[in-house]
Design a protein around this motif. Structure first.
Motif, PDB file in Angstrom:
ATOM      1  N   ILE A 138      28.927  40.637  40.507  1.00 51.31           N
ATOM      2  CA  ILE A 138      28.753  42.068  40.122  1.00 51.31           C
ATOM      3  C   ILE A 138      29.355  42.169  38.725  1.00 51.31           C
ATOM      4  N   ARG A 139      30.504  41.678  38.287  1.00 48.28           N
ATOM      5  CA  ARG A 139      31.277  42.124  37.359  1.00 48.28           C
ATOM      6  C   ARG A 139      31.663  41.007  36.199  1.00 48.28           C
ATOM      7  N   GLY A 140      31.135  39.984  36.664  1.00 48.53           N
ATOM      8  CA  GLY A 140      31.099  38.871  35.518  1.00 48.53           C
ATOM      9  C   GLY A 140      32.204  37.701  36.016  1.00 48.53           C
ATOM     10  N   LYS A 141      31.824  36.693  35.376  1.00 49.87           N
ATOM     11  CA  LYS A 141      32.514  35.270  35.733  1.00 49.87           C
ATOM     12  C   LYS A 141      34.091  35.470  35.461  1.00 49.87           C
ATOM     13  N   GLU A 142      34.989  34.736  36.223  1.00 48.90           N
ATOM     14  CA  GLU A 142      36.489  34.998  36.190  1.00 48.90           C
ATOM     15  C   GLU A 142      36.994  36.489  36.241  1.00 48.90           C
ATOM     16  N   HIS A 143      36.343  37.434  36.454  1.00 48.36           N
ATOM     17  CA  HIS A 143      36.781  38.689  36.380  1.00 48.36           C
ATOM     18  C   HIS A 143      37.811  38.905  37.401  1.00 48.36           C
ATOM     19  N   PHE A 144      37.581  38.502  38.737  1.00 48.17           N
ATOM     20  CA  PHE A 144      38.742  38.879  39.773  1.00 48.17           C
ATOM     21  C   PHE A 144      40.052  38.111  39.445  1.00 48.17           C
ATOM     22  N   GLU A 145      39.992  36.983  38.696  1.00 49.23           N
ATOM     23  CA  GLU A 145      41.293  36.206  38.334  1.00 49.23           C
ATOM     24  C   GLU A 145      42.149  37.255  37.349  1.00 49.23           C
ATOM     25  N   ARG A 146      41.166  37.718  36.422  1.00 51.59           N
ATOM     26  CA  ARG A 146      41.762  38.393  35.196  1.00 51.59           C
ATOM     27  C   ARG A 146      42.631  39.841  35.882  1.00 51.59           C
ATOM     28  N   VAL A 147      41.850  40.294  36.833  1.00 53.01           N
ATOM     29  CA  VAL A 147      42.284  41.652  37.368  1.00 53.01           C
ATOM     30  C   VAL A 147      43.750  41.094  38.199  1.00 53.01           C
ATOM     31  N   VAL A 148      43.541  40.195  38.804  1.00 51.70           N
ATOM     32  CA  VAL A 148      44.797  39.944  39.735  1.00 51.70           C
ATOM     33  C   VAL A 148      46.232  39.389  38.717  1.00 51.70           C
ATOM     34  N   GLU A 149      45.670  38.821  37.805  1.00 49.97           N
ATOM     35  CA  GLU A 149      46.685  38.728  36.717  1.00 49.97           C
ATOM     36  C   GLU A 149      47.272  39.795  36.055  1.00 49.97           C
ATOM     37  N   PHE A 150      46.474  40.901  35.673  1.00 47.41           N
ATOM     38  CA  PHE A 150      46.828  42.128  34.982  1.00 47.41           C
ATOM     39  C   PHE A 150      47.478  42.903  36.101  1.00 47.41           C
ATOM     40  N   LEU A 151      47.437  42.781  37.464  1.00 48.63           N
ATOM     41  CA  LEU A 151      47.994  43.684  38.456  1.00 48.63           C
ATOM     42  C   LEU A 151      49.544  43.252  38.442  1.00 48.63           C
ATOM     43  N   GLY A 186      40.236  51.581  33.494  1.00 53.66           N
ATOM     44  CA  GLY A 186      39.743  50.537  32.590  1.00 53.66           C
ATOM     45  C   GLY A 186      39.923  49.343  33.044  1.00 53.66           C
ATOM     46  N   ASN A 187      39.850  48.462  32.118  1.00 52.20           N
ATOM     47  CA  ASN A 187      39.952  47.117  32.453  1.00 52.20           C
ATOM     48  C   ASN A 187      41.080  46.357  31.821  1.00 52.20           C
ATOM     49  N   PRO A 188      41.438  45.100  32.288  1.00 54.19           N
ATOM     50  CA  PRO A 188      42.701  44.386  32.053  1.00 54.19           C
ATOM     51  C   PRO A 188      42.977  44.440  30.636  1.00 54.19           C
ATOM     52  N   ALA A 189      44.075  44.393  30.279  1.00 54.68           N
ATOM     53  CA  ALA A 189      44.425  44.399  28.620  1.00 54.68           C
ATOM     54  C   ALA A 189      45.582  43.489  28.482  1.00 54.68           C
ATOM     55  N   SER A 190      46.158  43.467  27.201  1.00 54.18           N
ATOM     56  CA  SER A 190      47.376  42.604  27.003  1.00 54.18           C
ATOM     57  C   SER A 190      48.569  43.150  27.283  1.00 54.18           C
ATOM     58  N   ARG A 191      49.593  42.492  27.696  1.00 55.27           N
ATOM     59  CA  ARG A 191      50.828  43.257  28.170  1.00 55.27           C
ATOM     60  C   ARG A 191      51.292  43.930  26.771  1.00 55.27           C
ATOM     61  N   GLU A 192      51.174  43.447  25.630  1.00 51.62           N
ATOM     62  CA  GLU A 192      51.805  44.160  24.534  1.00 51.62           C
ATOM     63  C   GLU A 192      51.038  45.410  24.343  1.00 51.62           C
ATOM     64  N   LEU A 216      48.797  56.503  36.391  1.00 53.03           N
ATOM     65  CA  LEU A 216      48.366  55.219  37.302  1.00 53.03           C
ATOM     66  C   LEU A 216      47.559  54.507  36.284  1.00 53.03           C
ATOM     67  N   PHE A 217      47.147  53.107  36.642  1.00 52.50           N
ATOM     68  CA  PHE A 217      46.224  52.380  35.890  1.00 52.50           C
ATOM     69  C   PHE A 217      45.125  52.107  36.856  1.00 52.50           C
ATOM     70  N   GLN A 218      44.021  52.327  36.869  1.00 54.80           N
ATOM     71  CA  GLN A 218      42.947  52.164  37.779  1.00 54.80           C
ATOM     72  C   GLN A 218      41.932  51.140  37.456  1.00 54.80           C
ATOM     73  N   LEU A 219      41.954  49.893  38.269  1.00 54.03           N
ATOM     74  CA  LEU A 219      40.894  49.029  38.009  1.00 54.03           C
ATOM     75  C   LEU A 219      39.891  48.651  39.112  1.00 54.03           C
ATOM     76  N   SER A 220      38.983  47.923  38.837  1.00 56.51           N
ATOM     77  CA  SER A 220      37.801  47.677  39.793  1.00 56.51           C
ATOM     78  C   SER A 220      37.666  46.340  40.374  1.00 56.51           C
ATOM     79  N   LEU A 221      37.350  46.218  41.574  1.00 64.09           N
ATOM     80  CA  LEU A 221      37.019  44.948  42.150  1.00 64.09           C
ATOM     81  C   LEU A 221      35.964  45.195  43.142  1.00 64.09           C
ATOM     82  N   GLU A 222      35.038  44.504  43.263  1.00 66.50           N
ATOM     83  CA  GLU A 222      33.725  44.648  44.179  1.00 66.50           C
ATOM     84  C   GLU A 222      33.771  43.826  45.403  1.00 66.50           C
TER      85      GLU A 222
END
Length: 561
Positions: A354-367, A320-326, A339-345
């Motif tokens: 490819i995936r939208g503005k600021e998506h990379f940053e959100r994924v890294v934070e969620f990791l 899936g995509n990033p979600a809240s810690r809660e 496991l929790f799989q996310l995508s980066l391109e």
């Protein structure tokens, strides 16, 4: 008539045996040494001289297995009261160790490991005396009933022993008395998944033996060779990739399905779970679910469905995509995902294109959140001709942020038809560079079946490829869409049924499903077919007949890769 030479040898051997048996003093040192080898802890406590005196009083040279009885009958003064139980434990461990290898049962039901010994002792904590690894401060032998189990591992051939847990005893009781898991579930007022988990745990440990999996490929379909192990022809687990919703908070430029499909009602989804559970039981395999979408976390009843899957003892992963810690903490309170799989391109600029503005940053934070919560994380990248150059630099950035990094080649369907794959020669060169990079970057994983060709050419043992069994389409893997449509592989149109109209068993055993898992005719005679099979989605992308023509990137017959 004079006796033959062989007969004389037999008579002489028998005479020598009797001489030994009637002359215990001449052999007692040897006997004590034999006992010491088996009863290490008991002999240490008794002492060699004391043991010598105990054994020499016997009318004949005692056999090793008699020590427990001798100690029990004599009740030697000055020795611990638990000594006969300790000797019984050590003899049982020795007996299991001396047994032969454990054969896989051919019955169509779970059986108890034939090497297993269940001991009921009148003293607790005796294991702390024979194995330093089990010693716990303050754990000394005390009076009290305790059950211990000793068995030989079916795969390792090693001897294991431990205190029998309530789960161990229940699993043994269910199989020995041929009890119904459903009845036990009702009587104990626990979920059927809980009972299944207890039995599965015993199978995993080797206490119980599972019958052969019914998910297998006919060896006659593949070339006979020494490179690929037979284990790649039989799957021990089955994965359902469940696209539970089409809803998504992204709109990626390579998305292979943005069609408007209905969302599955929760009660229908629970029926799918029950059918999947029945299918896995009928095929003698473990069940696994990969929840995906769209974004599965946007399914309106996802927590409830996640809980129901957990109750049925499925291994669960989330794609899936990033979600809240809660939100993740709430899921963890139900069951930790495998496991929790996310995508980066690619690197930030290309990924966000490819995936939208600021998506990379959100994924890294969620990791970082996943790491903090101790959830295994994975990044998946869809490889194209424009982002292939980004892959190794991206992996270097992610090395201390994610647990595993994989990529798949683009499937040029849906919106992905607007993108392109790299040239074949460029891709093969990239595979070489990627393999070299794995020597330094621990997160780089192998998934594309083309790696199997490279390993074969370099004389390296095979790995499982895309689904651990090469192309797993309709073999150890199926995809279910939100409207119930079932596909052999989600990356391209490969419909083989509908779960609302057919059972998993009917769909899996159908002729069309068999055709997909057999693969293309050109691959059938290949020595690495069971761990490869190419990528059907890529073949489809190039307009090839996937049942006849092989992956256009295949280079197994190239003189130089």
């Amino acid at each position: 008539m004079a006796p033959k030479k062989k007969q004389l040898q037999v008579v002489e051997q028998e005479a020598n045996r009797r001489t030994v048996c009637t002359s215990p003093l001449l052999n007692m040192d040897k006997v004590v040494r034999a006992f010491d080898d088996i009863y290490k802890a008991s002999s240490t406590i008794i002492g060699s001289e004391r043991l010598h005196d105990i054994l020499k009083d016997e009318e004949a040279v005692p056999e090793p297995e008699t020590l427990t009885q001798i100690l029990h009958e004599k009740g030697e003064a000055g020795l611990p009261e638990y000594i006969s139980d300790l000797a019984l434990l050590e003899w049982s461990i020795n007996k299991v160790t001396q047994t032969g290898s454990v054969e896989t049962p051919q019955e169509d039901s779970i059986t108890i490991n034939p090497t297993l010994h269940l001991l009921e002792l009148s003293w607790k904590n005796l294991l702390s005396l024979i194995d330093q690894n089990t010693t716990i401060a303050g754990h000394i032998p005390v009076p009290g009933k305790e059950f211990l189990i000793i068995w030989k591992g079916p795969k390792s051939g090693k001897t294991f022993y431990r205190r029998a847990s309530n789960g161990d005893l229940l699993a043994l009781k269910i199989i020995f008395e041929k009890l119904s898991a459903e009845n036990i579930s009702n009587e104990e007022q626990v979920s059927l998944g809980t009972i299944d988990a207890i039995v599965d745990h015993a199978i995993k440990d080797g206490i119980l033996l599972s019958p052969p999996s019914k998910l297998y490929r006919e060896p006659s379909f593949f070339a006979s060779n020494e490179y690929v192990d037979q284990r790649f022809l039989t799957a021990r687990s089955f994965t359902l990739q469940w696209h539970i919703t089409q809803s998504c908070d992204l709109h990626c430029k390579h998305c292979y399905d943005r069609s408007n499909r209905s969302t599955m009602a929760l009660e229908d989804a629970i029926k799918v779970l029950d059918d999947l559970q029945a299918f896995c039981r009928s095929k003698n395999v473990m069940g696994s679910i990969s929840f995906t979408g769209g974004n599965p976390l946007m399914y309106p009843n996802f927590r409830d469905l996640y809980r129901e899957a957990s109750k049925r003892n499925f291994t669960i992963s989330i794609l899936g995509n990033p979600a809240s810690r809660e939100y993740i903490e709430e899921l963890l309170s139900i069951q930790k995902p495998s496991l929790f799989q996310l995508s980066l391109e690619g690197l930030p600029e290309h990924n966000d294109f490819i995936r939208g503005k600021e998506h990379f940053e959100r994924v890294v934070e969620f990791l970082a959140t996943l790491r903090d919560l101790n959830v295994f994380s994975m990044i998946m990248l869809t490889l194209t001709n424009t982002n292939m150059k980004d892959i190794l630099p991206l992996a270097a950035i992610l090395e201390d942020k994610v647990d595993r990094f994989h990529f798949n080649r683009l499937s040029m369907v849906g919106e992905g038809s607007n993108l392109r794959l790299p040239e074949r020669s460029e891709y093969i060169a990239f595979l070489e560079a990627y393999i070299k990079a794995t020597e330094k970057n621990r997160i780089l994983g192998l998934k594309d079946n083309m790696f199997s060709i490279l390993r074969y050419k370099n004389g390296i043992k095979p790995f499982g490829g895309c689904t651990t069994y090469g192309c797993g389409a309709a073999f150890n893997f199926l995809a279910v869409l939100s409207d119930g449509e079932v596909h052999a592989c989600r990356k391209f149109p490969s419909p083989i049924g509908n779960i609302f109209k057919q059972s998993f068993s009917d769909i899996y055993d159908s002729d069309i499903a068999k055709r997909y898992r057999t693969g293309c005719e050109e691959c059938r005679s290949c020595v690495i077919r069971p761990v490869c099979g190419g990528c059907l989605a890529v073949s489809h992308s190039f307009g090839l007949d996937i049942f006849k023509e092989k992956d256009p990137f295949c280079f197994i017959n190239d003189t130089c890769p």
